[in-house]
Design a protein around this motif. Sequence first.
Motif, PDB file in Angstrom:
ATOM      1  N   THR A   1       0.825  -1.204   0.000  1.00  0.00           N
ATOM      2  CA  THR A   1       0.000   0.000   0.000  1.00  0.00           C
ATOM      3  C   THR A   1       0.859   1.255   0.000  1.00  0.00           C
ATOM      4  OG1 THR A   1      -1.777  -1.162   1.161  1.00  0.00           O
ATOM      5  CG2 THR A   1      -1.798   1.250   1.238  1.00  0.00           C
ATOM      6  N   ARG A   2       1.867   1.284   0.871  1.00  0.00           N
ATOM      7  CA  ARG A   2       2.726   2.467   0.935  1.00  0.00           C
ATOM      8  C   ARG A   2       3.529   2.614  -0.360  1.00  0.00           C
ATOM      9  NH1 ARG A   2       3.593   4.524   6.062  1.00  0.00           N
ATOM     10  NH2 ARG A   2       4.521   6.266   4.912  1.00  0.00           N
ATOM     11  N   ALA A   3       3.958   1.487  -0.926  1.00  0.00           N
ATOM     12  CA  ALA A   3       4.695   1.549  -2.188  1.00  0.00           C
ATOM     13  C   ALA A   3       3.810   2.116  -3.298  1.00  0.00           C
ATOM     14  CB  ALA A   3       5.200   0.159  -2.571  1.00  0.00           C
ATOM     15  N   SER A   4       2.536   1.724  -3.318  1.00  0.00           N
ATOM     16  CA  SER A   4       1.602   2.237  -4.328  1.00  0.00           C
ATOM     17  C   SER A   4       1.389   3.733  -4.166  1.00  0.00           C
ATOM     18  CB  SER A   4       0.261   1.510  -4.235  1.00  0.00           C
ATOM     19  OG  SER A   4       0.415   0.128  -4.493  1.00  0.00           O
ATOM     20  N   GLU A   5       1.334   4.188  -2.915  1.00  0.00           N
ATOM     21  CA  GLU A   5       1.173   5.623  -2.657  1.00  0.00           C
ATOM     22  C   GLU A   5       2.373   6.405  -3.179  1.00  0.00           C
ATOM     23  OE1 GLU A   5       0.534   6.035   1.517  1.00  0.00           O
ATOM     24  OE2 GLU A   5      -1.608   5.554   1.392  1.00  0.00           O
ATOM     25  N   VAL A   6       3.576   5.896  -2.897  1.00  0.00           N
ATOM     26  CA  VAL A   6       4.785   6.581  -3.371  1.00  0.00           C
ATOM     27  C   VAL A   6       4.801   6.632  -4.893  1.00  0.00           C
ATOM     28  CG1 VAL A   6       7.309   6.426  -3.492  1.00  0.00           C
ATOM     29  CG2 VAL A   6       6.145   6.049  -1.318  1.00  0.00           C
ATOM     30  N   TYR A   7       4.449   5.516  -5.537  1.00  0.00           N
ATOM     31  CA  TYR A   7       4.449   5.454  -6.999  1.00  0.00           C
ATOM     32  C   TYR A   7       3.455   6.452  -7.596  1.00  0.00           C
ATOM     33  CZ  TYR A   7       4.250   3.557 -11.715  1.00  0.00           C
ATOM     34  OH  TYR A   7       4.287   3.405 -13.084  1.00  0.00           O
ATOM     35  N   SER A   8       2.352   6.669  -6.904  1.00  0.00           N
ATOM     36  CA  SER A   8       1.331   7.592  -7.413  1.00  0.00           C
ATOM     37  C   SER A   8       1.609   9.043  -7.021  1.00  0.00           C
ATOM     38  CB  SER A   8      -0.054   7.174  -6.897  1.00  0.00           C
ATOM     39  OG  SER A   8      -0.127   7.299  -5.484  1.00  0.00           O
ATOM     40  N   GLY A   9       2.708   9.286  -6.292  1.00  0.00           N
ATOM     41  CA  GLY A   9       3.056  10.653  -5.915  1.00  0.00           C
ATOM     42  C   GLY A   9       2.381  11.141  -4.662  1.00  0.00           C
ATOM     43  N   ARG A  10       1.966  10.232  -3.810  1.00  0.00           N
ATOM     44  CA  ARG A  10       1.316  10.588  -2.545  1.00  0.00           C
ATOM     45  C   ARG A  10       2.277  10.231  -1.411  1.00  0.00           C
ATOM     46  NH1 ARG A  10      -4.109  10.803  -0.383  1.00  0.00           N
ATOM     47  NH2 ARG A  10      -4.202   9.990   1.738  1.00  0.00           N
ATOM     48  N   PHE A  11       2.770  11.241  -0.719  1.00  0.00           N
ATOM     49  CA  PHE A  11       3.779  11.030   0.319  1.00  0.00           C
ATOM     50  C   PHE A  11       3.174  11.402   1.673  1.00  0.00           C
ATOM     51  CE2 PHE A  11       6.086  11.318  -3.566  1.00  0.00           C
ATOM     52  CZ  PHE A  11       7.159  10.453  -3.414  1.00  0.00           C
ATOM     53  N   SER A  12       2.972  10.368   2.497  1.00  0.00           N
ATOM     54  CA  SER A  12       2.317  10.533   3.797  1.00  0.00           C
ATOM     55  C   SER A  12       3.310  10.225   4.913  1.00  0.00           C
ATOM     56  CB  SER A  12       1.100   9.600   3.890  1.00  0.00           C
ATOM     57  OG  SER A  12       0.507   9.664   5.170  1.00  0.00           O
ATOM     58  N   PHE A  13       3.729  11.268   5.640  1.00  0.00           N
ATOM     59  CA  PHE A  13       4.665  11.118   6.749  1.00  0.00           C
ATOM     60  C   PHE A  13       4.231  12.012   7.903  1.00  0.00           C
ATOM     61  CE2 PHE A  13       7.494  11.096   2.854  1.00  0.00           C
ATOM     62  CZ  PHE A  13       7.563   9.718   2.753  1.00  0.00           C
ATOM     63  N   ALA A  14       4.477  11.536   9.112  1.00  0.00           N
ATOM     64  CA  ALA A  14       4.274  12.342  10.328  1.00  0.00           C
ATOM     65  C   ALA A  14       2.897  12.990  10.375  1.00  0.00           C
ATOM     66  CB  ALA A  14       5.362  13.420  10.422  1.00  0.00           C
ATOM     67  N   GLY A  15       1.880  12.248   9.916  1.00  0.00           N
ATOM     68  CA  GLY A  15       0.514  12.753   9.987  1.00  0.00           C
ATOM     69  C   GLY A  15       0.155  13.777   8.925  1.00  0.00           C
ATOM     70  N   LYS A  16       1.038  14.009   7.957  1.00  0.00           N
ATOM     71  CA  LYS A  16       0.785  14.970   6.887  1.00  0.00           C
ATOM     72  C   LYS A  16       0.870  14.264   5.545  1.00  0.00           C
ATOM     73  CE  LYS A  16       0.857  18.501   9.798  1.00  0.00           C
ATOM     74  NZ  LYS A  16      -0.338  19.345  10.096  1.00  0.00           N
ATOM     75  N   VAL A  17       0.054  14.713   4.588  1.00  0.00           N
ATOM     76  CA  VAL A  17       0.033  14.112   3.257  1.00  0.00           C
ATOM     77  C   VAL A  17       0.303  15.191   2.219  1.00  0.00           C
ATOM     78  CG1 VAL A  17      -1.332  12.846   1.546  1.00  0.00           C
ATOM     79  CG2 VAL A  17      -1.633  12.368   3.990  1.00  0.00           C
ATOM     80  N   VAL A  18       1.215  14.895   1.302  1.00  0.00           N
ATOM     81  CA  VAL A  18       1.496  15.787   0.176  1.00  0.00           C
ATOM     82  C   VAL A  18       1.278  14.998  -1.114  1.00  0.00           C
ATOM     83  CG1 VAL A  18       3.298  17.051  -1.062  1.00  0.00           C
ATOM     84  CG2 VAL A  18       3.116  17.258   1.418  1.00  0.00           C
ATOM     85  N   ILE A  19       0.477  15.549  -2.001  1.00  0.00           N
ATOM     86  CA  ILE A  19       0.215  14.934  -3.305  1.00  0.00           C
ATOM     87  C   ILE A  19       0.953  15.755  -4.352  1.00  0.00           C
ATOM     88  CG2 ILE A  19      -1.560  14.294  -4.979  1.00  0.00           C
ATOM     89  CD1 ILE A  19      -3.519  14.034  -2.640  1.00  0.00           C
ATOM     90  N   CYS A  20       1.833  15.109  -5.085  1.00  0.00           N
ATOM     91  CA  CYS A  20       2.776  15.837  -5.945  1.00  0.00           C
ATOM     92  C   CYS A  20       2.209  16.253  -7.298  1.00  0.00           C
ATOM     93  CB  CYS A  20       4.033  15.001  -6.137  1.00  0.00           C
ATOM     94  SG  CYS A  20       4.939  14.712  -4.605  1.00  0.00           S
ATOM     95  N   GLU A  33       8.301  20.148   9.643  1.00  0.00           N
ATOM     96  CA  GLU A  33       9.699  19.734   9.706  1.00  0.00           C
ATOM     97  C   GLU A  33       9.816  18.218   9.795  1.00  0.00           C
ATOM     98  OE1 GLU A  33      11.698  21.685  12.894  1.00  0.00           O
ATOM     99  OE2 GLU A  33      11.402  23.701  12.083  1.00  0.00           O
ATOM    100  N   GLU A  34       8.875  17.594  10.523  1.00  0.00           N
ATOM    101  CA  GLU A  34       8.905  16.142  10.674  1.00  0.00           C
ATOM    102  C   GLU A  34       8.659  15.453   9.330  1.00  0.00           C
ATOM    103  OE1 GLU A  34       7.095  18.208  12.479  1.00  0.00           O
ATOM    104  OE2 GLU A  34       8.082  18.107  14.455  1.00  0.00           O
TER     105      GLU A  34
END
Length: 250
Positions: A1-20, A33-34
Motif C-alpha cells: 500500500t505504501r509503495a503504491s502511494e509513493v508510486y502515485s506521488g502521494r507522500f504521507s509522513f508524520a501525519g501529513k500528506v502531500v500529493i505531488c 519539519e517532521e
Amino acid sequence: TRASEVYSGRFSFAGKVVICDGRSPFEMTPPSEEWAAALLGFGWLRHLRAAESGITRANARSLVDEWIALQGSWHSTAWKSEILSRRIISWLSQAPLILHDADVYFYRRFLRSLTRQVRYLRHTVSESREGVHRMQALIALTYAALSMAGQIRHLRNATKKLGDELESQILPDGGHVSRNPGALIDLLIDLLPLKQAFSARNVPPPPPLLNAIDRMMPMLRFFRHDDGNFALFNGMGPTAADLMATILAY
C-alpha cells in the motif's frame, strides 16, 4: 500500500500528506519539519523494496536521481546531520533495490553522491547534536566504512569513536543517558543490523558494541508494559509497534 502511494506521488509522513501531481516531492513545500525529515531520510524506500518489482526499482532510482539533481549539492534541511545520517543508512540498506539493473551512468552518479555525503558527515560529525543524533551519525559512518569500496581504511577510526560514544551514552543498567525509553528503540534498530554487517564482512564486532546491545535489550523489556507499549516519561511518545516487533525478532 505504501509503495503504491509513493508510486502515485502521494507522500504521507508524520501525519501529513502531500500529493505531488507530477512534480518531484523534493520541489514541494514541506507541511512540517517532521514530514521533511521523513522524506529526506529516505527510510520509506523499504516500502518499495517490500513490493520489489521492475516498476518499484525504477521508481526508487527516479526518486534518488531527483534528489541528487535538486538537493545533492546542498540543501539546508537535507544536509542536517541527523537527516544525512538516516539517508546514508537508507541508501546503503536499500542499495540492492536502487542499483539492481541500473545503468552505469546512474550507478556512478549514485556512488559519487553517496561518497560525497559520507565525506561531509565525517568532517562535520563533531558538530552534530549530542546524544542520539551524534550516535546515529557515527553508526552511519561505520556502516559506510563496512559497506563501501575505498572506505574500509576509515573503519578503525569510526569504530573507536562509536565505541567511545556507546560507553558515554549507554549507562551500566542499559538505559540511555537521556533516560528517554524511545532512545533505546531508535538506537537498537540501527545497532542490531550493524552487528550483523560486521559478521558479514568477517570483521569482529567491537566489544563496546556487543556490550551495549547486551545491556540495552533487558532494559528495553523492562520499559515495556504487558500491552506492548512503552512507559511514557522523559520524552517517550507513542510506541512504534513495528520497530519494537523487529527489534524483539532479533
